[in-house]
Motif scaffolding. Structure first.
Motif, PDB file in Angstrom:
ATOM      1  N   VAL B  49     -11.922 -10.135  -0.360  1.00 34.21           N
ATOM      2  CA  VAL B  49     -12.087  -8.881  -1.094  1.00 34.21           C
ATOM      3  C   VAL B  49     -10.819  -8.514  -1.850  1.00 34.21           C
ATOM      4  O   VAL B  49     -10.867  -7.927  -2.924  1.00 34.21           O
ATOM      5  CB  VAL B  49     -12.458  -7.736  -0.132  1.00 34.21           C
ATOM      6  N   SER B  53     -10.486  -7.815  -5.827  1.00 38.26           N
ATOM      7  CA  SER B  53     -10.115  -6.535  -6.411  1.00 38.26           C
ATOM      8  C   SER B  53      -8.850  -6.631  -7.247  1.00 38.26           C
ATOM      9  O   SER B  53      -8.490  -5.694  -7.942  1.00 38.26           O
ATOM     10  CB  SER B  53      -9.954  -5.487  -5.313  1.00 38.26           C
ATOM     11  N   THR B  59     -11.679  -1.937  -4.671  1.00 35.52           N
ATOM     12  CA  THR B  59     -11.279  -2.489  -3.377  1.00 35.52           C
ATOM     13  C   THR B  59     -12.319  -2.200  -2.308  1.00 35.52           C
ATOM     14  O   THR B  59     -12.278  -2.770  -1.232  1.00 35.52           O
ATOM     15  CB  THR B  59      -9.958  -1.864  -2.885  1.00 35.52           C
ATOM     16  N   GLN B  60     -13.217  -1.287  -2.605  1.00 33.61           N
ATOM     17  CA  GLN B  60     -14.212  -0.881  -1.606  1.00 33.61           C
ATOM     18  C   GLN B  60     -13.539  -0.295  -0.370  1.00 33.61           C
ATOM     19  O   GLN B  60     -14.035  -0.415   0.736  1.00 33.61           O
ATOM     20  CB  GLN B  60     -15.089  -2.057  -1.196  1.00 33.61           C
ATOM     21  N   LEU B  61     -12.394   0.293  -0.592  1.00 27.65           N
ATOM     22  CA  LEU B  61     -11.676   0.937   0.507  1.00 27.65           C
ATOM     23  C   LEU B  61     -11.530   2.428   0.215  1.00 27.65           C
ATOM     24  O   LEU B  61     -11.228   2.812  -0.909  1.00 27.65           O
ATOM     25  CB  LEU B  61     -10.273   0.336   0.649  1.00 27.65           C
ATOM     26  N   ARG B  86     -20.115   3.619   4.494  1.00 30.20           N
ATOM     27  CA  ARG B  86     -20.714   2.324   4.758  1.00 30.20           C
ATOM     28  C   ARG B  86     -21.972   2.104   3.927  1.00 30.20           C
ATOM     29  O   ARG B  86     -22.249   0.993   3.472  1.00 30.20           O
ATOM     30  CB  ARG B  86     -21.035   2.230   6.261  1.00 30.20           C
ATOM     31  N   GLY B  89     -21.153   0.490   0.934  1.00 36.09           N
ATOM     32  CA  GLY B  89     -20.344  -0.710   1.073  1.00 36.09           C
ATOM     33  C   GLY B  89     -18.859  -0.445   1.179  1.00 36.09           C
ATOM     34  O   GLY B  89     -18.045  -1.332   0.925  1.00 36.09           O
ATOM     35  N   SER B  91     -15.371   0.621   3.246  1.00 38.99           N
ATOM     36  CA  SER B  91     -14.711   0.715   4.537  1.00 38.99           C
ATOM     37  C   SER B  91     -13.641   1.789   4.445  1.00 38.99           C
ATOM     38  O   SER B  91     -13.278   2.226   3.357  1.00 38.99           O
ATOM     39  CB  SER B  91     -14.086  -0.615   4.935  1.00 38.99           C
ATOM     40  N   MET B  92     -13.119   2.167   5.597  1.00 36.35           N
ATOM     41  CA  MET B  92     -12.265   3.346   5.642  1.00 36.35           C
ATOM     42  C   MET B  92     -10.951   3.038   6.353  1.00 36.35           C
ATOM     43  O   MET B  92     -10.936   2.528   7.462  1.00 36.35           O
ATOM     44  CB  MET B  92     -13.066   4.396   6.404  1.00 36.35           C
ATOM     45  N   ILE B  93      -9.862   3.306   5.673  1.00 37.72           N
ATOM     46  CA  ILE B  93      -8.567   3.246   6.339  1.00 37.72           C
ATOM     47  C   ILE B  93      -8.283   4.638   6.860  1.00 37.72           C
ATOM     48  O   ILE B  93      -8.336   5.605   6.105  1.00 37.72           O
ATOM     49  CB  ILE B  93      -7.442   2.824   5.376  1.00 37.72           C
ATOM     50  N   TYR B 114      -2.480   0.315  -1.005  1.00 39.05           N
ATOM     51  CA  TYR B 114      -3.647  -0.512  -0.739  1.00 39.05           C
ATOM     52  C   TYR B 114      -4.668  -0.403  -1.854  1.00 39.05           C
ATOM     53  O   TYR B 114      -5.738  -0.982  -1.789  1.00 39.05           O
ATOM     54  CB  TYR B 114      -4.279  -0.138   0.606  1.00 39.05           C
ATOM     55  N   ARG B 115      -4.353   0.382  -2.856  1.00 42.73           N
ATOM     56  CA  ARG B 115      -5.250   0.558  -3.994  1.00 42.73           C
ATOM     57  C   ARG B 115      -6.639   0.988  -3.544  1.00 42.73           C
ATOM     58  O   ARG B 115      -7.652   0.486  -4.054  1.00 42.73           O
ATOM     59  CB  ARG B 115      -5.346  -0.735  -4.810  1.00 42.73           C
TER      60      ARG B 115
END
Lengths: 322, 322
Positions: B49, B53, B59-61, B86, B89, B91-93, B114-115
DNA sequence: TTGTAGGCGTTATCAG
DNA sequence: CTGATAACGCCTACAA
């Protein structure tokens, strides 16, 4: 967001030089260093961690997999893990399996897609040879927290032993009948049951599931309708103990006189309850610390050493409910 | 972990072809597709990923910034956010500011490194023009949750209004003296106080800090030693209410007869307490849903639209403590 | 339908 | 001390 290349252009130097400056490497002329730093500050430069980790270096990301953060135990655990990871410059992607084995697996693959440097998991399945295998053939180090998993690095408290401690305590408190509320196969129950057997109470233990609240309520109503010994109730976790206490209150069963209740996890609200909830305390901070440290260690020694199975001591926290 | 290039080599095709296959693009010969897929499956290929990105794609973050996950309210919130993210799609920091403004800022920059595609933040500072500005000049969309921040997308319940609801309820319950436990500048207190003034109780309200437990205990002891009206106590959150209830029990102050206690957040254990804790419930699920949806929307429309300030309704949950 | 070439933002290596 | 250059894993043209 500004990049090294752009800074290089603005400062009339090459991009690798910018890299050297921003990474604090030596051997850069002071004046160039200043020029670059000034420019970086002005444009609020931030490293692109993703690009960095493309070079094979670390992502500085940890995957943390729990069954339910809304359970204070896991919330506390996540918090401690985050704090501990942060010390080493790690951030944490949090995954919630919701007690779902399927999602647990999915999240493991998502974690890999992000190339996390390692995973801390509180696995759902208690006895999973399957889990062990799926984890072992993973190319990312995994440390199991809270549960023992043979052949996998893990940090946990011995549930068997904890169950036995509870049994002993309850027997001392004079309870003559015993109830475990949770899954029949759990190690807690095994330890509880076997210790009670040793104490001569082998045939006075029962187990019932916790899932359905109404069913549980009905069960307890029936149980306490028949005159019987004082009952020691051991629940799989504190949340369950809360529900039990609440049901007992509705039924008018006096605690701890007629029924003693002991939970598991020692969540922080336990001490504020009325009556205060007795519980088994797991050393969350220590677990987080050891688990993170083990995980970081394993990153540097992927295969070399055998799995570390670290059993930490549980502690009985006795309050008014027993 | 295997890469597209390696699969390409193994399958005797070019790397872009592998890319086409794995991304399900059309115009690939069936036999090649099969060959590539087989190879990918065999080696358990996972997208990188991060590399993806780098091309400028997402980044899907998501960065999620809370003050303290170990507070069940934030734990629930994080859980709902994770579930909601979720679905898209993401995810979570997770970042824990620990009620520390400094760390809040730091984590915001880490999130940028982490962009992450966006940030959901439950900001510490109640009234922060400073926070607004630091957020506005960020190049990442931010949505504030739980707090209103003028000029920034936010999803919240109106604390003023909630405080007023509590005041009204307590007055109806016949309390004649009032206590707010928490920060004096908070909007909850402002609403509480001003509503009480409207009800003719303007000079019967006091405020004390919650931080030091011993101090709080001493304060309450003094308070209840002097014979006075029945007191309605409103606390900044449920955790604080728990401590208050526990102190009142020690002091032998009957609840709700002599003192009524109302918390904030309606954490799930509240209903299991004895007495059950009255509280102000925030629509956590709805907040998470709206906040995530707003954040995703904002990613596609960075500057275009004006900030959305979405006020959601709070709800009084009355139990035995008032 | 497939392969070649270039670039995303870094770091590492090597030459100058 | 500094600058080319290649490489990381992937995607997007473009060319064949």
């Amino acid at each position: 967001m500004i990049t090294m290349t752009e800074i290089a252009r603005l400062a009339h130097v090459s991009q690798p030089t910018v890299s050297r400056v921003l990474n604090g490497k030596p051997n850069v002329a002071p004046e160039i260093r200043e020029r670059v730093l000034a420019c970086a500050r002005e444009h609020d430069y931030q490293f692109n961690v993703l690009a960095k980790s493309l070079q094979g270096s670390r992502t500085q990301l940890l995957g943390v997999l729990v069954s339910d953060v809304s359970n204070s135990f896991f919330a506390d655990l996540s918090k401690q893990i985050e704090a501990e990871a942060r010390k080493y410059g790690y951030s944490m992607i949090l995954f919630n399996s919701d007690y779902n084995v399927q999602r647990e697996r999915e999240y493991l693959t998502v974690a890999r897609q992000y190339r996390v440097d390692g995973v801390l998991a509180a696995p759902v399945q208690e006895r999973g040879a399957e889990w062990r295998e799926s984890v072992q053939k993973l190319d990312i180090p995994v440390v199991a927290v809270t549960q023992r998993v043979e052949g996998v690095d893990c940090v946990y408290v011995d549930h068997m032993e904890a169950g036995a401690m509870v049994a002993k305590h309850m027997a001392e408190r004079g309870y003559g009948r015993f109830l475990y509320i949770g899954e029949e196969q759990s190690a807690k129950y095994a330890g509880f049951r076997s210790a009670l057997a040793d104490l001569g109470h082998g045939d006075r233990v029962e187990c019932t599931a916790s899932s359905d609240s109404r069913q549980l309520s009905a069960f307890l109503e029936t149980w306490f309708r028949r005159p019987s010994y004082r009952t020691g109730i051991f629940t799989e976790n504190d949340l369950c103990a809360l529900r039990v206490l609440s049901i007992l209150r509705e039924l008018g069963v006096p605690v701890p006189r007629r029924a003693g209740v002991m939970g598991f996890d020692n969540i922080s609200v336990g001490r504020y309850l009325n009556p205060g909830l007795s519980s088994v305390s797991q050393p969350i901070g220590l677990m987080a610390e050891q688990a993170v440290s083990r995980l970081l260690h394993r990153m540097d020694h992927p295969m070399g050493e055998p799995a570390l199975e670290l059993a930490l001591p549980a502690e009985l926290v006795v309050r008014e409910s027993t």
